[in-house]
Design a protein around this motif. Structure first.
Motif, mmCIF file in Angstrom:
data_model
loop_
_atom_site.group_PDB
_atom_site.id
_atom_site.type_symbol
_atom_site.label_atom_id
_atom_site.label_comp_id
_atom_site.label_asym_id
_atom_site.label_seq_id
_atom_site.Cartn_x
_atom_site.Cartn_y
_atom_site.Cartn_z
ATOM 1 N N LEU A 190 2.294 -2.538 -10.599
ATOM 2 C CA LEU A 190 3.316 -1.666 -11.337
ATOM 3 C C LEU A 190 3.363 -0.236 -10.912
ATOM 4 O O LEU A 190 4.444 0.165 -10.501
ATOM 5 N N MET A 191 2.408 0.343 -10.367
ATOM 6 C CA MET A 191 2.424 1.670 -10.121
ATOM 7 C C MET A 191 3.178 1.714 -8.640
ATOM 8 O O MET A 191 3.864 2.479 -8.176
ATOM 9 N N SER A 192 2.723 0.793 -7.760
ATOM 10 C CA SER A 192 3.463 0.548 -6.559
ATOM 11 C C SER A 192 4.966 0.453 -6.582
ATOM 12 O O SER A 192 5.827 0.870 -5.662
ATOM 13 N N LEU A 193 5.363 -0.395 -7.472
ATOM 14 C CA LEU A 193 6.788 -0.405 -7.753
ATOM 15 C C LEU A 193 7.440 0.956 -8.098
ATOM 16 O O LEU A 193 8.490 1.391 -7.633
ATOM 17 N N VAL A 194 6.511 1.465 -9.174
ATOM 18 C CA VAL A 194 7.288 2.751 -9.593
ATOM 19 C C VAL A 194 7.376 3.704 -8.669
ATOM 20 O O VAL A 194 8.437 4.408 -8.239
ATOM 21 N N TYR A 195 6.269 3.971 -7.762
ATOM 22 C CA TYR A 195 6.525 5.144 -6.601
ATOM 23 C C TYR A 195 7.618 4.919 -5.564
ATOM 24 O O TYR A 195 7.967 5.510 -5.051
ATOM 25 N N SER A 196 7.776 3.516 -5.490
ATOM 26 C CA SER A 196 9.010 3.210 -4.452
ATOM 27 C C SER A 196 10.275 3.344 -5.066
ATOM 28 O O SER A 196 11.171 3.866 -4.386
ATOM 29 N N VAL A 197 10.388 3.042 -6.092
ATOM 30 C CA VAL A 197 11.511 3.357 -6.960
ATOM 31 C C VAL A 197 11.775 4.612 -7.167
ATOM 32 O O VAL A 197 13.086 5.199 -6.557
ATOM 33 N N GLY A 210 -11.402 0.557 2.058
ATOM 34 C CA GLY A 210 -11.980 1.137 0.915
ATOM 35 C C GLY A 210 -12.032 2.720 1.438
ATOM 36 O O GLY A 210 -11.844 3.717 0.417
ATOM 37 N N VAL A 211 -12.542 2.983 2.498
ATOM 38 C CA VAL A 211 -12.408 4.377 3.047
ATOM 39 C C VAL A 211 -11.035 5.053 2.853
ATOM 40 O O VAL A 211 -11.023 6.217 2.316
ATOM 41 N N THR A 212 -10.256 4.603 3.516
ATOM 42 C CA THR A 212 -8.853 4.956 3.695
ATOM 43 C C THR A 212 -8.164 5.203 2.255
ATOM 44 O O THR A 212 -7.699 6.321 2.112
ATOM 45 N N TYR A 213 -8.289 4.210 1.330
ATOM 46 C CA TYR A 213 -7.739 4.404 0.144
ATOM 47 C C TYR A 213 -8.568 5.525 -0.505
ATOM 48 O O TYR A 213 -7.868 6.277 -1.632
ATOM 49 N N THR A 214 -9.731 5.911 -0.533
ATOM 50 C CA THR A 214 -10.578 6.762 -1.119
ATOM 51 C C THR A 214 -10.093 8.112 -0.511
ATOM 52 O O THR A 214 -9.922 9.001 -1.395
ATOM 53 N N VAL A 215 -9.782 8.272 0.599
ATOM 54 C CA VAL A 215 -9.302 9.543 1.209
ATOM 55 C C VAL A 215 -8.066 9.777 0.740
ATOM 56 O O VAL A 215 -7.399 10.885 0.249
ATOM 57 N N THR A 216 -7.104 8.486 0.716
ATOM 58 C CA THR A 216 -5.835 8.789 0.090
ATOM 59 C C THR A 216 -5.554 9.143 -1.017
ATOM 60 O O THR A 216 -4.797 9.998 -1.712
ATOM 61 N N GLY A 217 -6.454 8.621 -2.249
ATOM 62 C CA GLY A 217 -6.610 8.892 -3.591
ATOM 63 C C GLY A 217 -7.070 10.345 -3.692
ATOM 64 O O GLY A 217 -6.470 11.128 -4.451
ATOM 65 N N GLY A 269 0.843 -1.276 0.061
ATOM 66 C CA GLY A 269 0.084 -0.088 0.065
ATOM 67 C C GLY A 269 0.958 1.243 0.083
ATOM 68 O O GLY A 269 1.934 1.236 0.155
ATOM 69 N N ALA A 270 0.175 2.299 -0.021
ATOM 70 C CA ALA A 270 0.869 3.674 -0.163
ATOM 71 C C ALA A 270 1.426 3.926 1.295
ATOM 72 O O ALA A 270 2.318 4.798 1.590
ATOM 73 N N GLY A 271 1.107 3.087 2.178
ATOM 74 C CA GLY A 271 1.831 3.226 3.658
ATOM 75 C C GLY A 271 3.231 2.803 3.543
ATOM 76 O O GLY A 271 4.144 3.139 4.527
ATOM 77 N N THR A 325 2.516 -0.204 12.514
ATOM 78 C CA THR A 325 2.628 0.211 11.317
ATOM 79 C C THR A 325 3.748 -0.566 10.406
ATOM 80 O O THR A 325 3.224 -0.986 9.593
ATOM 81 N N VAL A 326 4.577 -1.205 10.975
ATOM 82 C CA VAL A 326 5.273 -2.025 10.077
ATOM 83 C C VAL A 326 4.808 -3.361 10.167
ATOM 84 O O VAL A 326 4.708 -3.972 9.136
ATOM 85 N N CYS A 327 4.349 -3.979 11.317
ATOM 86 C CA CYS A 327 3.449 -5.220 11.278
ATOM 87 C C CYS A 327 2.306 -5.398 10.210
ATOM 88 O O CYS A 327 2.081 -6.365 9.698
ATOM 89 N N PHE A 328 1.366 -4.073 10.427
ATOM 90 C CA PHE A 328 0.345 -4.309 9.556
ATOM 91 C C PHE A 328 0.488 -4.089 8.218
ATOM 92 O O PHE A 328 -0.438 -4.152 7.239
ATOM 93 N N ALA A 329 1.830 -3.469 7.583
ATOM 94 C CA ALA A 329 2.064 -3.332 6.479
ATOM 95 C C ALA A 329 2.132 -4.562 5.559
ATOM 96 O O ALA A 329 1.771 -4.546 4.454
#
Length: 473
Positions: A214-221, A157-164, A69-71, A264-268
């Protein structure tokens, strides 16, 4: 003398018992066949099982999208409270435990046929609650998992909507559109979610998950590359400090910071909530275990690269001055930061649907079993209605990220760590002296403690930020 009574042949008792058993077995076969036919008919109309044409790579796409996730951009901040040694230990231990509990769920997807084990194909448990119902009965099995699973999936669902929506608003303001509101961006993001919810089945979401992965890999890179670039350019005003905690923080605040960092680390390392649902999209025969584990292993490899890459470079470059989102510490160049924001939006759009399709399935299955057969148009209206409800909650509570920490502690802990271990102990019954038994008991005890610490840390965070919360802000 001849008797006037008709002569009946004497049938031995053993033969008569065999005949009775055969008739009973035939009757059971008929009942089983009817039940299986009814279940097959239901599965053909459910979003999760309507299409079983998945592959190992579709499993990988779904799992990466659900897990990374974006986390990940906030993981360097966890090292502020855990330090190098503590952060790496928690990361590695949670990785190992999470992978093992995922392995357990995957291997519990197929169970022997209830009446003809070894003769008929295994029974597939396509949903998390079907597995717990198999273990503990319909009522207890449902209550054991459904409240937690639904809380996590709808909460995400709510969290990702807020994040987006927040990422869209941040992107617009960064390019000079200062009048753009977060609420408006949440509505725009939700409109796209309504469209994605109209895909016929979970398996049809594969290409969406592929883009999300793919997007998760891109923003991490991007985060890793820009962090390294900032360190090598010498533009930092001062050398990073690796003292634990933030400057001027009390020991009381630091303690709660440690609780939140561990959680935070464990729930990731999530994704368990939809593990069986993803596996349900794979065809049988042959066994679904091998292709599913192939996808899971690839997903964990991707998560390992992203999590450790972002965490190590972010904390190494910025130290305890790193922001809660490492991109905020980097800041430049604007083009790449904007690209990362776009990738975050696309990724959470895919993740939102990965966690929403099982909810659609639950709703439709509940209606089906009450005799209400939804047409395709009605099913799509139900999905759109669910996404509009998510949109309303996200717009109403834009601070839901803080609340999701508590939901995660209460929901992710049992679904990701506790339940797989307990199910393995109950269904596989390893010897008490075996490594499997001792390891699973240790997982239950340790992760239950982490869940409690995470809940305490989240409650403290909510209490500290409560004065800043505003509805529709």
């Amino acid at each position: 003398m001849f008797s006037s009574k008709p002569a009946y042949s004497q049938v031995p008792a053993e033969i008569e018992l065999e005949r009775l058993h055969a008739r009973s077995s035939d009757a059971n076969d008929g009942t089983d066949d009817a039940a299986e036919a009814q279940q097959d008919e239901e599965d053909r109309h459910m979003p999760l099982t309507a299409s079983r044409e998945g592959h190992w790579y579709s499993s990988a796409f779904h799992n990466v999208t659900a897990m990374v996730g974006a986390g990940v951009l906030g993981l360097p901040y966890s090292f502020v409270y855990l330090g190098w040694a503590g952060g790496m230990c928690v990361m590695l231990l949670s990785l190992a435990i999470s992978w093992y509990t995922f392995y357990e769920l995957v291997h519990l997807h197929e169970v022997p046929h209830p009446t003809h084990p070894g003769v008929k194909p295994p029974r597939r448990l396509n949903r998390y609650h079907e597995l717990t119902q198999h273990a503990w009965g319909v009522v207890r099995g449902s209550w054991a998992i459904l409240p937690f699973q639904v809380a996590v999936m709808s909460g995400l669902g709510v969290t990702y909507t807020v994040t987006g929506g927040s990422s869209l608003a941040s992107l617009a303001r960064r390019h000079g559109y200062v009048g753009v509101s977060r609420t408006g961006c949440i509505v725009a993001f939700s409109a796209a979610q309504v469209l994605l919810s109209q895909l016929p089945s979970f398996n049809d979401l594969t290409w969406v998950s592929g883009v999300g992965a793919l997007m998760s890999l891109v923003y991490s890179v991007i985060a890793v590359t820009l962090s390294i670039g900032q360190a090598s350019s010498g533009n930092q005003e001062q050398q990073p400090s690796y003292e634990l905690g933030t400057p001027g923080e009390s020991s009381y605040e630091f303690l709660f910071g440690v609780f939140n960092a561990i959680a935070t680390v464990c729930f990731a390392w999530g994704g368990h909530n939809v593990a069986l649902e993803i596996q349900a999209t794979l065809p049988y025969p042959p066994s679904t275990v091998q292709p599913m584990m192939r996808g899971v292993n690839l997903a964990y490899l991707a998560a390992f690269i992203c999590y450790f890459g972002v965490s190590i470079t972010g904390y190494a470059v910025f130290g305890n001055a790193v922001a809660e989102n490492v991109l905020e510490s980097i800041g430049q160049p604007l083009s790449l930061i904007s690209l990362a924001e776009v990738c975050v939006v696309l990724h959470v759009a895919a993740s939102c649907q990965v966690y929403s399709f099982p909810v659609y399935d639950m709703i439709q299955q509940a209606l089906w079993r009450r005799g209400l057969r939804l047409s395709r148009a009605a099913a799509r209206l139900v999905r759109a209605g669910y996404m509009l409800l998510i949109c309303f909650v996200a717009a109403l509570l834009p601070f839901f990220g803080d609340l999701m920490g508590l939901v995660g502690a209460i929901g992710v802990t049992p679904t990701t760590f506790l339940m797989p271990a307990l199910l393995w102990l109950h269904l596989r019954r390893p010897p008490r002296s075996s490594i499997a038994f001792i390891g699973n008991v240790a997982i239950v005890v340790l992760c239950a403690l982490v869940g409690v610490l995470g809940a305490v840390g989240s409650l403290h965070l909510i209490a500290r930020h409560a004065a800043q919360y505003q509805l529709f802000s």
